[in-house]
Each structure stands twice: as C-alpha cells, then as structure tokens.
Scaffold this active site. Structure first.
Site: not given
Length: 343
Positions: A92, A105, A112, A116, A119, A330
């Site tokens: 994205e 962005c 990832c 976290c 997230c 996100c």
C-alpha cells in the site's frame, strides 16, 4: 524472458548497462533523464537514443512501472493505493493532500518482522523486501505524482530492515540525475535497529522519525518487541552523537493509547528521556485494528499531553487523523486483499 526494470536504477547501474551494451557512457544519463525527468512509459520513447540502441535495450530491459490495481478514496481527499508485486503480493501507499502540501506514504516491505502490537502490517508477518524499483514505482505510478511535495517511508515494513534498497531509492529521489528532491522533503520512519540506524545516519541526510510510543523500556517492549534488541535509552544515547539542527530533523512518533500511555506520568518520562535532544514529538491518535485490545485516547487527553511536553521545551504536535472512512490503518487493505486471494 523476464526483462529487468530500469526504474529505480542508480546512474552507476545504468552506466554498467550501457557499457555492457557497447553504448557511450553519456547514454546512461540520457536514459535517467527520460525515466526520472520525463517519466516515460516505454524505451521506444527515448528518441535521442538511436533505433539500434533502443532495440538493444528492449531485448533485456523495460521501464518497469506498474499502476496501482485499486484505490480507495476518503472524503477528506486521502487516497490509499494498492499495488501488486511481481510475486503476487500486495503493498500500500497513501496519498495525503493538505493545503499546499501533498505527502505520499510509501512502503518498503511486504509485511514486516517487527510485530508491533498495534500494527496490522506486523500481523501479516514478513514476506519480502521491496527492491528500489518497487519503492520508486509507488511514486512514479500514481496520478498525483506531479503534485507531491513530501515522501514519508512510513508505510508497510521497517525501512532499516531493508536499508540497501531504501538507500538506493533515496539516492534516486535526491540525486541530480534522478528526482532532484531535497532530502528535507523525505522522512524515514523506524522502530530503531542498531546497525541500520547508525548506517542510515551516516549515509543519508533525510529526516528521521523514531516510533517510540512509550518512554518506559518494559512497556515499549510489550508494544514493540524490537525494544528487546535495541532499547530506546540506547537509541537516544546514539542519537545524541548526531547533529539534527541543520541537515535533518529528528522526530519521535507517539501513538496515544487510552489508559496505556496517555497519562502525564508518561509525558514526564518523555521529558526526562529526551531532555537536551534537538527533536520534536508527533502525537498520533490510534486507528483501531481487528483483534487488538487497544483504543485511542480522547482529544482532551492528547491536548493535555501535548501542552505538558510543549511547556517543558519539547516541541509537540498532534497529527491530524486522515482517511478514517477507508482502510485507514497501515496494512488493512493489503491484509484484506491477501485474505481474498487465499479464500
């Protein structure tokens, strides 16, 4: 045969190509100008290259731009773009217009590793690093590319976990042969990886944003497992060795969670941790994600938090929430697309 993309290549890489194809060295600069200045769609448009040179290039190379496959538009003007990678993964980028500014962005990874707690991208796990072509393509291929004033690497992924390709993309963005952007128009956001952070600070003058979210190592570790490998106190000690007053700006991103890190106790600890460091704080309201027991603080609490920090000489702003009527957080749109693909 799969052709190699020229988009995202540095001048030295283009010079290697032209040398191997028996072309004059200056041809590499011509190619760069066509791609990064004139933003063409095909090699055949490079009209100051001979027909034979274009034919040689076309045998093994292509521009390598790919348009987003989906766009979600918010009532506030924010647009979330979804791109498909050659490996059939999804990433994205988010276009955010704001008066005379237009920020994009950008993502640096598929998924990832940082995991976290708050997230959605981290919930995907890690799939792949994006190469410089895939990073630059997010800028190159959106309809609003001519309006952009700022780039932030705050999308999917941890930029310092893919630092070689991120630095290559930053070179293209800031060099005379590329986009010619000032490094002051670009911000790289990170949870903070020891080796990557030091290397980034030495190799780039772009702005730096550290995701902090708690000044207390034990609590930050619960929110952000990367704290266990490189604590925020060690990170701040390292940052004190660099000058942020002229070449770049240092900021700390702080998502304010209701009943977790929103009391003035945490504001006082932030002041203590960051005292004397030339930096700013960005307070961010949390966008809820599925299956995560965290909520955003109310605006009155955030204002009190901001005012305390400002009164104690930490320049602090509250970032306006954007795109809340679309998949705002996100990783949410790409996660939905992955689930659809696998269903």
């Amino acid at each position: 045969m799969n052709k190699q993309p020229l988009l995202g290549m540095t001048l030295s890489e283009l010079q290697d190509i032209t040398r191997n194809l028996g072309m004059p060295k200056f041809t590499a600069k011509q190619i760069a100008t066509w791609i990064y200045d004139k933003r063409i769609d095909s090699i055949n448009e490079m009209t100051n290259l001979s027909l034979k040179q274009r034919e040689k290039l076309n045998e093994e190379y292509e521009i390598g731009a790919s348009a987003p496959i989906e766009a979600m538009r918010s009532a506030d003007g924010t647009i979330k773009y979804l791109f498909r990678t050659p490996d059939n993964n999804f990433i994205e980028s988010v276009y955010i217009p704001d008066d005379d500014r237009a920020t994009l962005c950008v993502s640096s990874q598929v998924g990832c590793k940082m995991n976290c707690k708050f997230c959605m991208t981290g919930k995907q796990g890690f799939t792949a690093n994006l190469n410089a072509n895939q990073i630059i393509n997010q800028i190159y291929s959106i309809p609003e590319r001519e309006k952009l004033t700022n780039i932030v690497l705050m999308g999917m992924g941890e930029p310092l976990d893919n630092l070689d390709e991120v630095l290559k993309a930053l070179e293209v963005l800031t060099s005379d042969y590329g986009y010619k952007w000032s490094s002051k128009r670009i911000t790289v956001s990170t949870v903070g990886l020891r080796k990557g952070l030091r290397h980034f600070l030495e190799k780039s003058n772009c702005h730096l944003a550290i995701s902090i979210h708690s000044p207390l190592p034990a609590q930050r570790s619960d929110l952000m497992p990367a704290e266990k490998a490189f604590s925020i106190t060690e990170m701040v000690d390292l940052l004190r060795n660099y000058d942020f007053s002229k070449q770049r700006r240092l900021s700390f991103e702080y998502i304010v969670f209701k009943g977790v890190n929103d009391s003035l106790i945490y504001a006082k600890e932030l002041v203590k941790l960051l005292r004397g460091l030339d930096c700013r704080i960005n307070l961010i309201r949390f966008h809820a994600i599925p299956n995560v027991d965290l909520n955003g603080a109310d605006m009155d609490t955030m204002i009190k938090f901001r005012d305390y920090l400002t009164a104690h000489e930490l320049f602090t702003t509250i970032r306006a929430s954007r795109g809340e009527d679309i998949f705002a957080a996100c990783g949410m749109l790409s996660t939905a697309k992955e689930q659809e693909k696998n269903s």
